[in-house]
Design a protein around this motif. Structure first.
Motif, PDB file in Angstrom:
ATOM      1  N   GLU A 120       0.833  -1.209   0.000  1.00 36.05           N
ATOM      2  CA  GLU A 120       0.000   0.000   0.000  1.00 36.05           C
ATOM      3  C   GLU A 120       0.869   1.261   0.000  1.00 36.05           C
ATOM      4  O   GLU A 120       0.616   2.209  -0.747  1.00 36.05           O
ATOM      5  CB  GLU A 120      -0.919  -0.006   1.229  1.00 36.05           C
ATOM      6  CG  GLU A 120      -1.835   1.194   1.300  1.00 36.05           C
ATOM      7  CD  GLU A 120      -2.723   1.194   2.542  1.00 36.05           C
ATOM      8  OE1 GLU A 120      -3.358   2.227   2.805  1.00 36.05           O
ATOM      9  OE2 GLU A 120      -2.786   0.163   3.251  1.00 36.05           O
ATOM     10  N   THR A 121       1.925   1.248   0.820  1.00 36.69           N
ATOM     11  CA  THR A 121       2.824   2.404   0.901  1.00 36.69           C
ATOM     12  C   THR A 121       3.525   2.651  -0.436  1.00 36.69           C
ATOM     13  O   THR A 121       3.626   3.788  -0.907  1.00 36.69           O
ATOM     14  CB  THR A 121       3.876   2.173   2.016  1.00 36.69           C
ATOM     15  OG1 THR A 121       3.206   1.868   3.237  1.00 36.69           O
ATOM     16  CG2 THR A 121       4.734   3.415   2.219  1.00 36.69           C
ATOM     17  N   VAL A 122       4.004   1.569  -1.063  1.00 40.41           N
ATOM     18  CA  VAL A 122       4.695   1.698  -2.352  1.00 40.41           C
ATOM     19  C   VAL A 122       3.738   2.221  -3.419  1.00 40.41           C
ATOM     20  O   VAL A 122       4.067   3.141  -4.181  1.00 40.41           O
ATOM     21  CB  VAL A 122       5.292   0.336  -2.796  1.00 40.41           C
ATOM     22  CG1 VAL A 122       5.789   0.402  -4.232  1.00 40.41           C
ATOM     23  CG2 VAL A 122       6.437  -0.074  -1.878  1.00 40.41           C
ATOM     24  N   VAL A 123       2.535   1.635  -3.475  1.00 37.21           N
ATOM     25  CA  VAL A 123       1.597   2.022  -4.536  1.00 37.21           C
ATOM     26  C   VAL A 123       1.073   3.438  -4.317  1.00 37.21           C
ATOM     27  O   VAL A 123       0.812   4.168  -5.280  1.00 37.21           O
ATOM     28  CB  VAL A 123       0.461   0.986  -4.682  1.00 37.21           C
ATOM     29  CG1 VAL A 123      -0.503   1.379  -5.797  1.00 37.21           C
ATOM     30  CG2 VAL A 123       1.043  -0.396  -4.984  1.00 37.21           C
ATOM     31  N   ASN A 124       0.952   3.881  -3.065  1.00 38.95           N
ATOM     32  CA  ASN A 124       0.617   5.292  -2.811  1.00 38.95           C
ATOM     33  C   ASN A 124       1.662   6.210  -3.441  1.00 38.95           C
ATOM     34  O   ASN A 124       1.335   7.216  -4.077  1.00 38.95           O
ATOM     35  CB  ASN A 124       0.550   5.568  -1.302  1.00 38.95           C
ATOM     36  CG  ASN A 124      -0.717   5.043  -0.664  1.00 38.95           C
ATOM     37  OD1 ASN A 124      -1.688   4.734  -1.354  1.00 38.95           O
ATOM     38  ND2 ASN A 124      -0.724   4.942   0.657  1.00 38.95           N
ATOM     39  N   LEU A 125       2.940   5.855  -3.252  1.00 40.58           N
ATOM     40  CA  LEU A 125       4.031   6.656  -3.820  1.00 40.58           C
ATOM     41  C   LEU A 125       3.967   6.622  -5.351  1.00 40.58           C
ATOM     42  O   LEU A 125       4.078   7.663  -6.005  1.00 40.58           O
ATOM     43  CB  LEU A 125       5.381   6.109  -3.331  1.00 40.58           C
ATOM     44  CG  LEU A 125       6.635   6.743  -3.962  1.00 40.58           C
ATOM     45  CD1 LEU A 125       6.709   8.239  -3.648  1.00 40.58           C
ATOM     46  CD2 LEU A 125       7.898   6.030  -3.467  1.00 40.58           C
ATOM     47  N   VAL A 126       3.773   5.427  -5.906  1.00 47.20           N
ATOM     48  CA  VAL A 126       3.704   5.287  -7.364  1.00 47.20           C
ATOM     49  C   VAL A 126       2.536   6.097  -7.926  1.00 47.20           C
ATOM     50  O   VAL A 126       2.670   6.778  -8.949  1.00 47.20           O
ATOM     51  CB  VAL A 126       3.582   3.800  -7.765  1.00 47.20           C
ATOM     52  CG1 VAL A 126       3.256   3.653  -9.256  1.00 47.20           C
ATOM     53  CG2 VAL A 126       4.872   3.049  -7.438  1.00 47.20           C
TER      54      VAL A 126
END
Length: 541
Positions: A368-374
């Motif tokens: 979730e954290t990675v995809v928020n950034l992406v």
């Protein structure tokens, strides 16, 4: 591939699979590539627990315990067919790592931080109560025990079920495809990857607006290709587990116990076996083929003797083993004892995003954290907007069973379909428990297999066919080690059916003699590695 994706994820372990699922369900066009089989690295070589990290309380990692503890429940509810509650006994001995008072407080804090449901909250046991739970533990100096819930999982199947759900939601996933280079635009920003299909030998580019490096122990290898390996780097450590038959080590209760050197080790009963681990030693050898050394084996045998003195287990009793490499984060100038178990995200000058560290339990939150950034990067770059994360309450493949409360009812209902397909009630139940809402597909495959093969039962044949037709399995090792776990927990059965499995797959995939010989040798190597230690030395601090 001519298409340009929103994101390419490199790495088909639990972290990469979680990122692909999160991204696909938000509406991103995502491709995932893995150079081995999915989950072939660390994600099939863990202690096979979705656990809250009780020991991190001793290091005052309060935030980690709170977050990971809550994620256990999420993982369980979204896939009760691959995760199940397991009561864990923590024996308390005079002079041990955990004292009675501190354990009581620690477990109470743990329950609070992790939001543990009432029925699963910790209990403190007397000496007699502790011994009644597990009579094999050491009696000398025993003061009592802590009793609390962890969650047992099949790490490899969890990874594949997450990935199947990602594919169901539009993700493209390819195994045996290795990233050899990054592709950059005229401004030096990463815009794609050049990959090699390791089966066909073809090389081709895949373009995307964002590239995510989620390769676990290989994270720094890819950062080196990108020219961005600096600052924090990986410190790899190896963890080994041994499998012993219950006739030799009749453990009835999962135990988390002290060793003579102050480390903590798990001993867990599973499918008529007891598995024990893990070691924790620095590692700088072959990342693809880590294996048990004589020192690893003897360390764990010594730990068993220390905590279970009445159990007579020798090297000859070790049926199989597995070894995994943990990618931990080490900062320049810091002591190895300060190695972090937390996950971190780095973004290079070329805009390559790297996720490293972390635990199996926290995979969904990390994703979730990675995809928020992406999502924010893609909005800046392309103007596209995407949905918010929806994986917290999204069942994974096989998980459409009404959550943990509905799972037992689902099993009772679906078993009738298995019986109608010609299976025994026991076999139908086994498939339902392993495959959840995908069980009816296996029942149909089993029905088609009845009387078709002399050496492979309909149940085994249905699992082989399902692994090939629905779970991306390309080799006998994919099936016997990762999709079924038989090589770890039923190695005698593997020895019995391996040739029939190889023949079946060779006919299905139309392998050449050369390909068949290569994959036969690969399987034999995995069997050898699981059963025979190599003459290695531990890498010392």
């Amino acid at each position: 591939m001519n298409k340009k994706f929103d994101m390419v994820v490199i790495g088909g372990g639990i972290t990469g699979a979680g990122i692909a699922l999160d991204a696909a369900t938000r509406g991103m066009e995502v491709a995932l590539v893995e150079m081995q089989d999915f989950s072939a690295g660390t994600s099939s070589r863990s202690t096979k627990l979705v656990h809250g990290g009780l020991r991190y309380l001793k290091q005052f990692e309060v935030k980690m315990v709170a977050e990971v503890g809550k994620e256990r429940e999420v993982v369980y509810e979204n896939g009760p067919h691959v995760t199940t509650p397991e009561w864990m006994l923590l024996p308390l001995h005079q002079g041990g790592t955990f004292g009675k008072f501190s354990t009581n407080i620690g477990l109470r804090v743990y329950d609070f931080l992790a939001g543990v449901k009432k029925s699963e909250r910790r209990k403190m046991l007397s000496k007699d109560e502790t011994l009644s739970k597990e009579p094999l533990i050491k009696k000398d100096g025993l003061k009592g025990g802590g009793y609390y819930v962890e969650y047992r999982t099949d790490d490899s199947r969890l990874t594949v079920e997450v990935l199947k759900k990602a594919v169901d939601n539009g993700a493209t996933a390819i195994n045996y495809t290795k990233v050899e280079n990054f592709l950059y635009d005229k401004n030096g920003m990463v815009e794609g990857v050049e990959v090699r299909n390791l089966i066909a030998g073809t090389v081709y580019p895949i373009y995307a607006n964002t590239i995510v490096n989620a390769t676990g122990p290989w994270v720094d290898t890819l950062r080196t290709i990108d020219g961005s390996k600096k600052g924090k780097t990986l410190q790899l450590t190896k963890g080994v587990h041994l499998v012993i038959d219950q006739s030799v080590f009749p453990l009835k209760q999962a135990i988390y116990f002290d060793t003579s050197d102050g480390r903590m080790v798990f001993a867990i009963p599973r499918d008529g076996k007891t598995y024990v681990g893990t070691t924790d030693t620095f590692y700088s050898d072959d990342l693809i083929h880590p294996s048990m050394s004589i020192e690893d084996r003897d360390y764990i045998l010594g730990a068993i003797k220390f905590m279970f003195p009445s159990v007579s287990v020798s090297a000859a009793d070790v049926e199989s083993s597995w070894a995994g490499v943990r990618p931990l984060i080490l900062e320049d100038g810091k002591d190895p004892s300060e190695i972090s178990r937390k996950d971190e995200i780095w973004e290079s000058e070329s805009k390559l995003i790297t996720i490293a560290g972390g635990k199996l339990t926290g995979y969904r939150k990390m994703a979730e954290t990675v995809v928020n950034l992406v999502a924010s990067r893609l909005q800046e770059k392309t103007g596209k907007t995407f949905k918010n994360c929806m994986t917290k309450s999204l069942p994974i493949s096989g998980g459409e069973v009404g959550g943990s409360k509905g799972f037992s009812t689902y099993i009772k209902e679906v078993v009738e379909k298995g019986i109608n397909a010609g299976l025994s009630k026991e076999d139908a139940e086994k498939i339902a428990k392993l495959y959840g809402s995908n069980a009816p597909i296996l029942y149909e495959l089993a029905k088609e297999s009845i009387g078709k093969h002399e050496e492979l039962s309909p149940v085994v044949l249905s699992r082989i066919r399902y692994a090939m037709e629905y779970e991306f399995a390309m080799t006998p090792t994919d099936i016997l080690l990762r999709r079924t776990g038989m090589l770890l927990f039923d190695i005698d059965k593997v020895q019995e059916i391996k040739e029939a499995v190889i023949e079946y797959m060779a006919n299905y995939y139309n392998w050449s003699d050369e390909r068949k010989n290569i994959l036969t040798a690969e399987l034999e190597e995995e069997i050898q590695k699981a059963t025979v230690p190599f003459e290695g030395n531990l890498i010392k601090n």
